[in-house]
Scaffold this motif. Structure first.
Motif, mmCIF file in Angstrom:
data_model
loop_
_atom_site.group_PDB
_atom_site.id
_atom_site.type_symbol
_atom_site.label_atom_id
_atom_site.label_comp_id
_atom_site.label_asym_id
_atom_site.label_seq_id
_atom_site.Cartn_x
_atom_site.Cartn_y
_atom_site.Cartn_z
ATOM 1 N N PRO A 426 0.829 -1.215 0.000
ATOM 2 C CA PRO A 426 0.000 0.000 0.000
ATOM 3 C C PRO A 426 0.860 1.261 0.000
ATOM 4 C CG PRO A 426 -0.664 -1.537 1.738
ATOM 5 C CD PRO A 426 0.661 -2.001 1.223
ATOM 6 N N TRP A 427 0.258 2.359 -0.350
ATOM 7 C CA TRP A 427 0.908 3.665 -0.281
ATOM 8 C C TRP A 427 1.326 3.921 1.169
ATOM 9 C CZ3 TRP A 427 2.845 6.777 -3.809
ATOM 10 C CH2 TRP A 427 3.123 8.115 -3.491
ATOM 11 N N PRO A 428 2.546 4.412 1.394
ATOM 12 C CA PRO A 428 3.040 4.527 2.775
ATOM 13 C C PRO A 428 2.378 5.613 3.618
ATOM 14 C CG PRO A 428 4.639 5.422 1.223
ATOM 15 C CD PRO A 428 3.593 4.744 0.403
ATOM 16 N N LEU A 429 1.803 6.626 2.993
ATOM 17 C CA LEU A 429 1.236 7.742 3.746
ATOM 18 C C LEU A 429 -0.290 7.647 3.817
ATOM 19 C CD1 LEU A 429 3.330 10.686 2.257
ATOM 20 C CD2 LEU A 429 3.925 9.134 4.121
ATOM 21 N N TYR A 430 -0.846 8.033 4.970
ATOM 22 C CA TYR A 430 -2.296 8.061 5.115
ATOM 23 C C TYR A 430 -2.911 9.255 4.389
ATOM 24 C CZ TYR A 430 -1.883 4.726 9.047
ATOM 25 O OH TYR A 430 -1.631 3.634 9.837
ATOM 26 N N GLU A 447 -6.228 8.221 2.073
ATOM 27 C CA GLU A 447 -6.911 8.730 0.889
ATOM 28 C C GLU A 447 -6.415 8.118 -0.410
ATOM 29 O OE1 GLU A 447 -6.420 12.910 -0.205
ATOM 30 O OE2 GLU A 447 -4.947 13.115 1.383
ATOM 31 N N LYS A 448 -5.301 7.373 -0.369
ATOM 32 C CA LYS A 448 -4.878 6.622 -1.552
ATOM 33 C C LYS A 448 -5.198 5.135 -1.417
ATOM 34 C CE LYS A 448 -1.547 9.568 -3.854
ATOM 35 N NZ LYS A 448 -0.216 9.689 -4.466
ATOM 36 N N GLY A 449 -6.115 4.802 -0.498
ATOM 37 C CA GLY A 449 -6.615 3.439 -0.411
ATOM 38 C C GLY A 449 -5.919 2.551 0.596
ATOM 39 N N ILE A 472 -10.007 0.411 -4.661
ATOM 40 C CA ILE A 472 -10.105 1.599 -3.811
ATOM 41 C C ILE A 472 -8.868 2.448 -4.034
ATOM 42 C CG2 ILE A 472 -10.471 2.454 -1.477
ATOM 43 C CD1 ILE A 472 -12.771 0.776 -2.618
ATOM 44 N N LYS A 473 -9.000 3.404 -4.928
ATOM 45 C CA LYS A 473 -7.893 4.269 -5.321
ATOM 46 C C LYS A 473 -8.157 5.704 -4.874
ATOM 47 C CE LYS A 473 -7.063 1.485 -9.502
ATOM 48 N NZ LYS A 473 -6.997 1.516 -10.998
ATOM 49 N N TYR A 474 -7.133 6.546 -5.058
ATOM 50 C CA TYR A 474 -7.290 7.963 -4.774
ATOM 51 C C TYR A 474 -8.356 8.566 -5.698
ATOM 52 C CZ TYR A 474 -6.220 12.935 -4.544
ATOM 53 O OH TYR A 474 -6.317 14.291 -4.395
ATOM 54 N N LEU A 487 -16.951 -4.897 6.450
ATOM 55 C CA LEU A 487 -16.434 -3.553 6.226
ATOM 56 C C LEU A 487 -16.675 -3.171 4.776
ATOM 57 C CD1 LEU A 487 -14.768 -1.353 7.839
ATOM 58 C CD2 LEU A 487 -12.819 -2.130 6.475
ATOM 59 N N TYR A 488 -17.273 -1.993 4.582
ATOM 60 C CA TYR A 488 -17.581 -1.509 3.240
ATOM 61 C C TYR A 488 -16.713 -0.289 2.934
ATOM 62 C CZ TYR A 488 -21.669 -4.457 3.964
ATOM 63 O OH TYR A 488 -22.498 -5.529 4.229
ATOM 64 N N LEU A 489 -16.062 -0.313 1.781
ATOM 65 C CA LEU A 489 -15.232 0.786 1.324
ATOM 66 C C LEU A 489 -15.714 1.214 -0.055
ATOM 67 C CD1 LEU A 489 -11.674 -0.660 2.152
ATOM 68 C CD2 LEU A 489 -13.147 0.701 3.650
ATOM 69 N N ARG A 490 -15.703 2.545 -0.296
ATOM 70 C CA ARG A 490 -16.076 3.007 -1.625
ATOM 71 C C ARG A 490 -15.025 3.959 -2.175
ATOM 72 N NH1 ARG A 490 -20.494 7.119 -3.440
ATOM 73 N NH2 ARG A 490 -19.226 6.716 -5.280
ATOM 74 N N SER A 491 -14.898 3.938 -3.481
ATOM 75 C CA SER A 491 -14.054 4.891 -4.200
ATOM 76 C C SER A 491 -14.954 5.607 -5.200
ATOM 77 C CB SER A 491 -12.914 4.160 -4.915
ATOM 78 O OG SER A 491 -13.434 3.284 -5.905
ATOM 79 N N GLU A 492 -14.356 6.271 -6.156
ATOM 80 C CA GLU A 492 -15.161 6.950 -7.177
ATOM 81 C C GLU A 492 -15.686 5.988 -8.232
ATOM 82 O OE1 GLU A 492 -13.098 10.233 -8.848
ATOM 83 O OE2 GLU A 492 -13.369 11.495 -7.093
ATOM 84 N N SER A 493 -15.322 4.723 -8.118
ATOM 85 C CA SER A 493 -15.748 3.774 -9.144
ATOM 86 C C SER A 493 -16.226 2.430 -8.601
ATOM 87 C CB SER A 493 -14.595 3.508 -10.124
ATOM 88 O OG SER A 493 -13.475 2.962 -9.434
ATOM 89 N N HIS A 494 -15.928 2.126 -7.343
ATOM 90 C CA HIS A 494 -16.242 0.802 -6.817
ATOM 91 C C HIS A 494 -16.739 0.855 -5.371
ATOM 92 C CE1 HIS A 494 -13.808 -0.536 -10.266
ATOM 93 N NE2 HIS A 494 -14.429 -1.694 -10.137
#
Length: 509
Positions: A426-430, A447-449, A472-474, A487-494
Motif C-alpha cells: 500500500p501507499w506509505p502515507l495516510y 486517501e490513496k486506499g 479503492i484508489k485515490y 467492512l464496506y469501502l467506496r471509491s469513485e468507481s467501486h
C-alpha cells in the motif's frame, strides 16, 4: 511540501541500504466510550434504538464514527481481509448506509442508461445483489473539478430512505421497494448561494423531524421538514444570527452581513442532550450554532471560520459530556467549549490554531483523547492524538513509520513493494485519511486506499497491519462503514465488502 519530501527521501534512504534505489520518489497522496454525558440513547436521533451491527446514518449508529460491534479481526495478512463482493458504481463521496441486510449507496454513473442521473441504489448487504434503485436527473458540475456525484450519505429507517443530492434535491423513498414518498428541491425552493463543492451536509432525524442544512438566505440555513410528508416545519440561521457577531478577526472584529454569504457548510448537524436539554449542533460556514430542535430557536452561537474565502467547515462537532470539540483546516485549528448548565451559554476552555486542523474526517473521542487527521493537503497531513483536557498533541504520524523498513519502491513503475514477499504494498502515507473505532481498534482508510488497523493508545502510534485493494484508489475520501462484521469501502468507481469477522476455532466433535 518540505515535510513530505523529507519523509519520502528518508524512506528512500532506508530502502537504498537494502536495494539501492536511486530515484527521488514520485510526487503525484474494551468498547468505546460514547460521546455524550447521557445514556447512549440520548444521542440517537431516530427511534427505535439502532440494533448493534447496523450503520444506518452518516458516521454510524451514534453518528460519531464509533460502533459497539465486537468479534472483529485483530489483524489481517498483506493480502487483506477476505473480499466478499465488489460492485462497480458511479462517482460520489457519500458512504453507504446499512440497516439489517439492506445497503443503500447514492452515486452518479458516468455512462450507461443512468448517465446524467443521481442513483439511489439498494443492495443486499451480504451479497451486493440489487434490490431496487431510483434515479433522477442531475447536471451538477463541481466548480473545482472534483467528481460530480452526491456527497451526503443515505439516512435509513425501518420505513424510509432519505437522501440529499449534490444539487440539494432531498428525497424520501420507501425503503422496502424504492418508491417515491416525497421530495423537495431545496436549491430551487430556498434562496441558496452556490456552494464550493455542491451540497455536502447529511440530514439527520430528530423524532418526526428531518433536519437539513439547506443554507438558504436570509434565515433558512437550517430547515426542519416533517419526515413523513416533507412539509416545512421551521427554519432559522442566517443574517439575524450572524450579523454583528464578534469574530476575533483583527480586520473585522464584528461581522457585518453583506447579503451574499454562503451559510451552509459540509459538516453534518448533530442532536445531543447536554444538562438534560436537547441541542441541535450545527457547524455552519460562519461557526457553531446550538438550536432547539423543536422550533429552531437559538440557544447560542460561536464564530468559528477561516479568514480565507475559499474555505469550508466540514468535520462534525464532537460532544464529550458537556463539552463540544470543533476543528477545521484553512488556518483555523480547534477549540473546546463547555456548555453552561443553563444551556444558553458556554465557556471556551481552550483554542489552538495548529494542534488539530481537520479537513473533513470527524475526530473520534476515546477516554479523554481525540484521534483524528490534521492537514489541509494530502502532503503534510498526519494522524494525531490530542489530549482533551488541554489540547496537547500526544503523537502524530503520516503513517510511513510503520512500514519504512518493510517496503521499497520500483524505480521504473513507481510502485511500492513489500520487501519480504515482493508483492504490491500500500501507499506509505495516510494523507487526509478517515477512521472509525470498533472493538477497541481504529480502522483507518488513507486517501490513496491504504487500509490499516491501528491500536487505540494515547502514548504512541502503533499500526498493527495494512493492505490495499486495487478497486479503492485515490481519492478514497468516504470513511469506512462497518455493519454486521462486514467492512464496506467506496471509491469513485467501486464499492467493496470485506469480511471483518474474527474466525472462531472449530469445536472438537
Amino acid at each position: 511540501m518540505k515535510a513530505i519530501d523529507s519523509l519520502m527521501n528518508h524512506l528512500n534512504r532506508k530502502t537504498c541500504i537494502r536495494v539501492c534505489l536511486g530515484m527521488v520518489l514520485l510526487l503525484n497522496l474494551s468498547l468505546p466510550t460514547p460521546q455524550t454525558g447521557q445514556p447512549t440513547a440520548s444521542l440517537l436521533a431516530q427511534p427505535p434504538a439502532v440494533k448493534t451491527g447496523d450503520w444506518p446514518y452518516f458516521l454510524g449508529p451514534e453518528q460519531t464514527g464509533i460502533s459497539a460491534e465486537t468479534g472483529l479481526i485483530d489483524s489481517f495478512p498483506q493480502s487483506g481481509p477476505p473480499l466478499l463482493w465488489e460492485k462497480s458504481i458511479g462517482t460520489g463521496y457519500s458512504a453507504p448506509s446499512v440497516l439489517g441486510n439492506r445497503l443503500v449507496i447514492h452515486h452518479r454513473p458516468e455512462k450507461g442508461d443512468d448517465e446524467g442521473k443521481e442513483v439511489i441504489q439498494c443492495l443486499a448487504a451480504d451479497t451486493g445483489k440489487e434490490l431496487w434503485k431510483y434515479a433522477y436527473d442531475s447536471d451538477f458540475r463541481d466548480p473545482y473539478g472534483y467528481n460530480n456525484g452526491p456527497r451526503c450519505s443515505p439516512l435509513l429507517t425501518e420505513q424510509y430512505c432519505y437522501t440529499f443530492g449534490a444539487q440539494g434535491k432531498l428525497y424520501c423513498l420507501n425503503i422496502k421497494d424504492g418508491t417515491l414518498v416525497w421530495h423537495r428541491d431545496c436549491l430551487q425552493e430556498f434562496d441558496v448561494p452556490p456552494g464550493f463543492f455542491g451540497v455536502g451536509a447529511t440530514p439527520i432525524l430528530e423524532g418526526s423531524k428531518l433536519i437539513v442544512m439547506v443554507g438558504g438566505k436570509p434565515d433558512s440555513g437550517m430547515v426542519a421538514f416533517d419526515a413523513k410528508t416533507g412539509k416545512t416545519l421551521w427554519h432559522n440561521v442566517g443574517k439575524d444570527v450572524w450579523n454583528g457577531t464578534s469574530t476575533g478577526w483583527e480586520r473585522m472584529p464584528v461581522y457585518k452581513w453583506r447579503g451574499n454569504e454562503k451559510i451552509s457548510s459540509y459538516s453534518s448537524p448533530l442532536v445531543v442532550t447536554i444538562h438534560g436539554k436537547r441541542h441541535l449542533l450545527c457547524l455552519m460556514r460562519q461557526g457553531l450554532v446550538s438550536l432547539n430542535p423543536e422550533d429552531g430557536s437559538l440557544n447560542f452561537k460561536y464564530w468559528f471560520r477561516s479568514m480565507i474565502n475559499d474555505s469550508v467547515n466540514a468535520a462534525r462537532p464532537v460532544v464529550i459530556d458537556d463539552k463540544i470539540f470543533l476543528s477545521a483546516a484553512y488556518q483555523v485549528g480547534s477549540a473546546l467549549l463547555q456548555v453552561e448548565p443553563n444551556g444558553n451559554s458556554y465557556k471556551e476552555l481552550w483554542r489552538n490554531p495548529t494542534n488539530m486542523m481537520t479537513h473533513w474526517s470527524t475526530t473520534i473521542h476515546h477516554d479523554g483523547y481525540l484521534y483524528g487527521f490534521s492537514g489541509r493537503h494530502e502532503r503534510g497531513a498526519t494522524m494525531r492524538c490530542v489530549r482533551l483536557s488541554d489540547g496537547k498533541v500526544m503523537w502524530e504520524t503520516d503513517g510511513a513509520a510503520a512500514v519504512i523498513d518493510k517496503i521499497q519502491r520500483n524505480t521504473l513503475t513507481g510502485q511500492f513493494l513489500w520487501i519480504d514477499s515482493g508483492k504490491t504494498a500500500p501507499w506509505p502515507l495516510y494523507g487526509r485519511g478517515s477512521a472509525i473505532l470498533a472493538d477497541n481498534k481504529f480502522i483507518v482508510l488513507g486517501e490513496k486506499g491504504t487500509l490499516a488497523i491501528v491500536k487505540v493508545d494515547p502514548k504512541e502510534f502503533h499500526e498493527v497491519c495494512r493492505t490495499s485493494f486495487p478497486q479503492i484508489k485515490y481519492p478514497a475520501w468516504a470513511a469506512p462503514v462497518l455493519a454486521h462484521k462486514k467492512l464496506y469501502l467506496r471509491s469513485e468507481s467501486h464499492l467493496i465488502c470485506l469480511d471483518f469477522a474474527k474466525q472462531q476455532s472449530k469445536k472438537k466433535e
